[in-house]
Design an enzyme around this catalytic site. Structure first.
Site, mmCIF file in Angstrom:
data_model
loop_
_atom_site.group_PDB
_atom_site.id
_atom_site.type_symbol
_atom_site.label_atom_id
_atom_site.label_comp_id
_atom_site.label_asym_id
_atom_site.label_seq_id
_atom_site.Cartn_x
_atom_site.Cartn_y
_atom_site.Cartn_z
ATOM 1 N N THR A 186 1.270 69.087 58.919
ATOM 2 C CA THR A 186 0.882 70.283 58.186
ATOM 3 C C THR A 186 -0.507 70.070 57.606
ATOM 4 O OG1 THR A 186 1.499 71.766 56.413
ATOM 5 C CG2 THR A 186 1.972 69.458 56.065
ATOM 6 N N GLU A 330 6.886 72.881 56.654
ATOM 7 C CA GLU A 330 7.871 72.109 55.887
ATOM 8 C C GLU A 330 9.256 72.733 55.934
ATOM 9 O OE1 GLU A 330 4.837 72.859 54.903
ATOM 10 O OE2 GLU A 330 3.949 71.317 53.631
ATOM 11 N N LYS A 438 -6.824 80.651 56.223
ATOM 12 C CA LYS A 438 -6.047 80.957 57.428
ATOM 13 C C LYS A 438 -6.894 81.798 58.369
ATOM 14 C CE LYS A 438 -1.690 79.569 57.014
ATOM 15 N NZ LYS A 438 -0.673 79.420 58.046
ATOM 16 N N TRP A 443 -5.053 76.865 60.313
ATOM 17 C CA TRP A 443 -5.550 76.561 58.989
ATOM 18 C C TRP A 443 -6.889 75.860 59.027
ATOM 19 C CZ3 TRP A 443 -6.170 71.327 58.586
ATOM 20 C CH2 TRP A 443 -5.329 70.518 59.351
HETATM 21 P P1 AMP Z 1 2.021 76.587 57.944
HETATM 22 O O1 AMP Z 1 2.764 75.460 57.370
HETATM 23 O O2 AMP Z 1 0.740 76.203 58.572
HETATM 24 O O3 AMP Z 1 2.884 77.399 58.858
HETATM 25 O O4 AMP Z 1 1.605 77.563 56.743
HETATM 26 C C1 AMP Z 1 2.568 78.052 55.869
HETATM 27 C C2 AMP Z 1 1.922 79.034 54.955
HETATM 28 O O5 AMP Z 1 1.458 80.160 55.675
HETATM 29 C C3 AMP Z 1 2.843 79.607 53.916
HETATM 30 O O6 AMP Z 1 3.000 78.763 52.814
HETATM 31 C C4 AMP Z 1 2.137 80.904 53.559
HETATM 32 O O7 AMP Z 1 1.073 80.678 52.638
HETATM 33 C C5 AMP Z 1 1.531 81.316 54.870
HETATM 34 N N1 AMP Z 1 2.377 82.319 55.540
HETATM 35 C C6 AMP Z 1 3.266 82.140 56.514
HETATM 36 N N2 AMP Z 1 3.822 83.303 56.876
HETATM 37 C C7 AMP Z 1 3.277 84.258 56.102
HETATM 38 C C8 AMP Z 1 3.436 85.675 55.972
HETATM 39 N N3 AMP Z 1 4.280 86.350 56.738
HETATM 40 N N4 AMP Z 1 2.685 86.304 55.045
HETATM 41 C C9 AMP Z 1 1.819 85.647 54.264
HETATM 42 N N5 AMP Z 1 1.619 84.323 54.339
HETATM 43 C C10 AMP Z 1 2.341 83.632 55.242
#
Ligand code: AMP
Length: 540
Positions: A186, A330, A438, A443
């Site tokens: 992550t 996570e 994002k 990321w």
């Molecule tokens: P990752 O671990 O790279 O998948 O990122 C997770 C993060 O992406 C979450 O903690 C959110 O901040 C963001 N995220 C994921 N899905 C959404 C969504 N549908 N709307 C807004 N933020 C999201």
């Protein structure tokens, strides 16, 4: 008193064997990097997964050895999902959009023993192979005729030759269901990425949950297109769900443009597709340009970043229901999906859309709560906003190698997101407490970008913030305080990033300011900066 039922560990190998037995002729179609379409069945996929397991045994790889992949969504990657984990090794999927330096760092941190990669990534591997001392076998996921004539990659073999001589029978080992199955890194807002180590148990439970009607609702009557990559959080668990229910699988490979995706959706009878908003923007733009539509597609799961209302409406007009989903690396990743309840079906359209815009309701297995700064739990009234915490059997308990220490607070995982929860359990993210940017579902660590800027002789202080962008959701903007009596232009600073990070991680623009606001403990207050530059227009 214990119940008197059979004890059977929840193992990933059982998923592929179930599919081979019960959905032997269900199809798996893949757009290959080579450009053509490949099609075969779960029966074939299972046989080749067993060949992978035999090939790994031949290498004398002990249990828990990491097998890395740098690959698109396709049938060979699917076989590795089962062959690697099923034989008690750990599948380590790597995001190829990282810079070569980051890829090397992750391979070395994971200590990958084998590394399988698609043809697209041959140049990256050529450049970094010698810096990865733990890898004893490099596997090009192609036929033998694609092997380079000369190469600096040691112990390179093509995938087909690697498994060709292996038996299609294999006795999958039985072991504790809590055994590690897959590893995914992550972002980690402070410094290096952290590994999340999924277990067989967490993966199988997550697959059950993901298949449920109020989740992704996948069955043997569907044809699913996972555009969400298998190199990031296991394509939201779809490969495992697919084997569990025998859904027809359609893999897009590297062709993620709107035209290619639309063609696949129409020719393969896709009923459900999953991806991040950016990819769907490309698809919708293509549909508009050809005045096209969808003959069979009825649902799409959208997550990774917030799905704008306009997108939900555009899909709706085309007869497609958007399932807005939220999760994290996570969390394996599924946490919530926005499916309407029975009582909402008679609600006015505007009310339905408002619910669909939220990130959704928890699936059984995920508990949520929101807390205030003092740690007090806040009400589920749809108004109170607080830090979102989660717990459950497919949520991380600690990172790989204990990186970053204990992440839990009283047994709960703090997501770093700020949210409201309404009385019906619909959660909505109102803000992000972390500063990761994002861009197109990927990321960008603002700290990495800032650290590089700080390495420039003319930079006194630098902050990187996300500025909204019509195509990529967000793009990085670098805010810089120059050192006194120095000169540096925006162009020169951007040039400074060349070769230090992946091209798409380079900020879109630089602004120079006299000062960056600091908080009480000397930390930069990026929230204030974001407010200041909210309407900043990035150059094209
Ligand atoms: P990752 O671990 O790279 O998948 O990122 C997770 C993060 O992406 C979450 O903690 C959110 O901040 C963001 N995220 C994921 N899905 C959404 C969504 N549908 N709307 C807004 N933020 C999201």
């Amino acid at each position: 008193m214990f119940g008197a039922m059979q004890e059977q560990p929840l193992l990933i190998s059982r998923l592929i064997e179930f599919a081979a037995r019960n959905h032997a002729d269900a199809e798996i179609v893949s757009r290959r990097v080579e450009g053509d379409l490949h099609r075969y069945t779960y029966r074939d996929a299972a046989a080749r997964s067993r060949q992978v397991a035999n090939a790994l045994d031949r290498l004398d790889l002990p249990a828990a050895s990491r097998v890395g992949t740098l690959a698109w969504n396709g049938y060979r990657h699917f076989e590795l999902y089962f062959g690697v984990s099923g034989s008690a090794r750990v599948l380590h999927t790597i995001n190829p959009r990282l810079s070569p330096e980051q890829v090397v760092w992750i391979i070395n941190d994971a200590q990958d023993a084998v590394l399988c990669f698609d043809l697209t990534f041959l140049p990256i591997i050529e450049a970094v192979a010698t810096e990865c001392p733990t890898v004893k076998r490099w596997v090009l996921m192609a036929d033998a005729d694609r092997l380079p004539a000369t190469t600096s990659i040691p112990a390179l073999i093509d995938y087909e030759s690697w498994i060709a001589g292996e038996r299609t029978e294999y006795t999958w080992p039985e072991f504790d269901e809590r055994t590690a199955a897959a590893l995914c890194y992550t972002s980690g807002t402070t410094g290096n990425p952290k590994g999340v180590l999924y277990s067989h148990r967490s993966t199988v439970l997550h697959a059950y949950a993901g298949a449920m009607p109020d989740a992704m609702n996948l069955s043997s009557r569907d044809s699913v297109l996972p555009v969400v990559p298998m190199f990031h959080v296991n394509a939201w668990g779809i490969p495992y769900v697919a084997a569990m229910v025998g859904v027809k699988l359609v893999f897009p490979g590297a062709a993620l443009d709107g035209k290619s995706l639309h063609h696949l959706i129409e020719t393969e009878g896709v009923t459900m597709a999953a991806g991040v908003p950016t990819v769907w923007l490309g698809l919708l733009n293509h549909i508009d340009s050809v005045q096209g539509g969808f003959a069979t597609m009825r649902r799409t799961v959208i997550g990774g970043s917030a799905c704008p209302r306009a997108m939900i409406e555009r899909f709706r007009a085309l007869g497609v229901t958007v399932l807005h989903a939220w999760g994290m690396t996570e969390m394996s990743p599924l946490g919530t999906l926005s499916t309407l309840k029975g009582k909402h079906l008679v609600a006015p359209e505007s009310e339905q859309l408002a619910l669909m815009e939220k990130q959704g309701r928890a699936i059984f297995g995920v508990e949520m709560k929101i807390i205030d700064d003092a740690g007090r739990e806040l009400p589920w009234d749809g108004k109170a906003t607080g830090d979102l915490l989660v717990r459950g059997p497919w949520i991380v308990s600690r990172y790989f190698r204990d990186a970053g220490g204990d992440p839990l607070v009283d047994g709960w995982f703090p997501t770093g997101d700020v949210a409201t929860i309404d009385p019906d359990g619909f959660m909505q993210i109102t803000d992000r407490s972390k500063d990761v940017i994002k861009s197109g579902g990927e990321w960008i660590s603002s700290i990495d970008i800032e650290n590089i800027a700080m390495g420039h002789p003319a930079v006194a202080m630098a902050a990187c913030i996300g500025v909204s962008h019509p195509k990529w959701d967000e793009r990085p903007l670098l805010v810089v305080v120059r050192k006194p009596a120095t000169e540096v232009t925006a162009e020169a600073l951007l040039e400074f990033y060349r070769g230090k990070v992946a091209k798409w991680q380079v900020p879109d623009d630089v602004v120079f300011v006299d000062a960056i606001p600091l908080g009480a403990t000397g930390k930069m207050q990026k929230i204030k900066l974001r407010e200041q530059f909210r309407d900043y227009v990035l150059p094209n």
